[in-house]
Scaffold this active site. Sequence first.
Site, mmCIF file in Angstrom:
data_model
loop_
_atom_site.group_PDB
_atom_site.id
_atom_site.type_symbol
_atom_site.label_atom_id
_atom_site.label_comp_id
_atom_site.label_asym_id
_atom_site.label_seq_id
_atom_site.Cartn_x
_atom_site.Cartn_y
_atom_site.Cartn_z
ATOM 1 C CG ASN A 92 -2.004 1.023 1.160
ATOM 2 O OD1 ASN A 92 -1.799 2.136 0.704
ATOM 3 N ND2 ASN A 92 -3.181 0.641 1.604
ATOM 4 C CG HIS A 162 -8.135 -2.717 -3.102
ATOM 5 N ND1 HIS A 162 -9.086 -2.037 -3.847
ATOM 6 C CD2 HIS A 162 -7.956 -1.979 -1.984
ATOM 7 C CE1 HIS A 162 -9.455 -0.937 -3.219
ATOM 8 N NE2 HIS A 162 -8.793 -0.884 -2.067
ATOM 9 C CG HIS A 164 -6.853 -3.021 2.681
ATOM 10 N ND1 HIS A 164 -5.967 -2.004 2.404
ATOM 11 C CD2 HIS A 164 -8.026 -2.681 2.076
ATOM 12 C CE1 HIS A 164 -6.578 -1.078 1.685
ATOM 13 N NE2 HIS A 164 -7.822 -1.463 1.459
#
Length: 203
Positions: A92, A162, A164
């Site tokens: 990230n 997406h 995490h």
Amino acid sequence: MTEGPVPPGADDPGEPAASPYEPVELSGQDGVGAPDPFLRLWTPHRMAYIAGENKPTSTEAGSGCPFCRIPGLSDADGLIAARAGAAYAVLNLYPYNPGHLMVVPYRHVADYTELTRAEVDDVAKLTQQAMRAVRIVSAAHGFNIGMNQGEIAGAGIAAHLHQHVVPRWGGDTNFMPVVAQTKVLPQLLSDTRALLAKSWPTD
């Protein structure tokens, strides 16, 4: 006239004139306004996120979507830690914690229910591998794992799914993020990527 050396800055044109001011030692407070008892740790990467840097202006697939563009870069330039057949794991750019990864399908798809079986398998496999790699590199005590589905649920880029993978350690939610709303990251993202890629498991 008395013979002898001329004091620097007096009549000797080869020496600069002495400053009438006392030397001042700069501190971390200079330039921040009125003095106060607080020291400041600047986190400009968060302001880039708040200002919307790299956030797509369209929901369409293509170079305007960072998750579509990243796989076309080298692993180092794209901060990719690992690739699988249908998905990839990438750091990230605006991490909540050191080692914060995202697992992303190559295909531009928004909803988890729209993933193919191969995409589901690779997202799950890369998530497991990401956890193992982070434990090897930095001995994470736990993880927050999940995906925000839709802008209303907090997805920054809702059009391209997406997941995490956020490492957690005991005491990582301390006074810095709670009181100062500041997260201190002790390592460059490129160095973190290199460590994770080197320790990434193959199973």
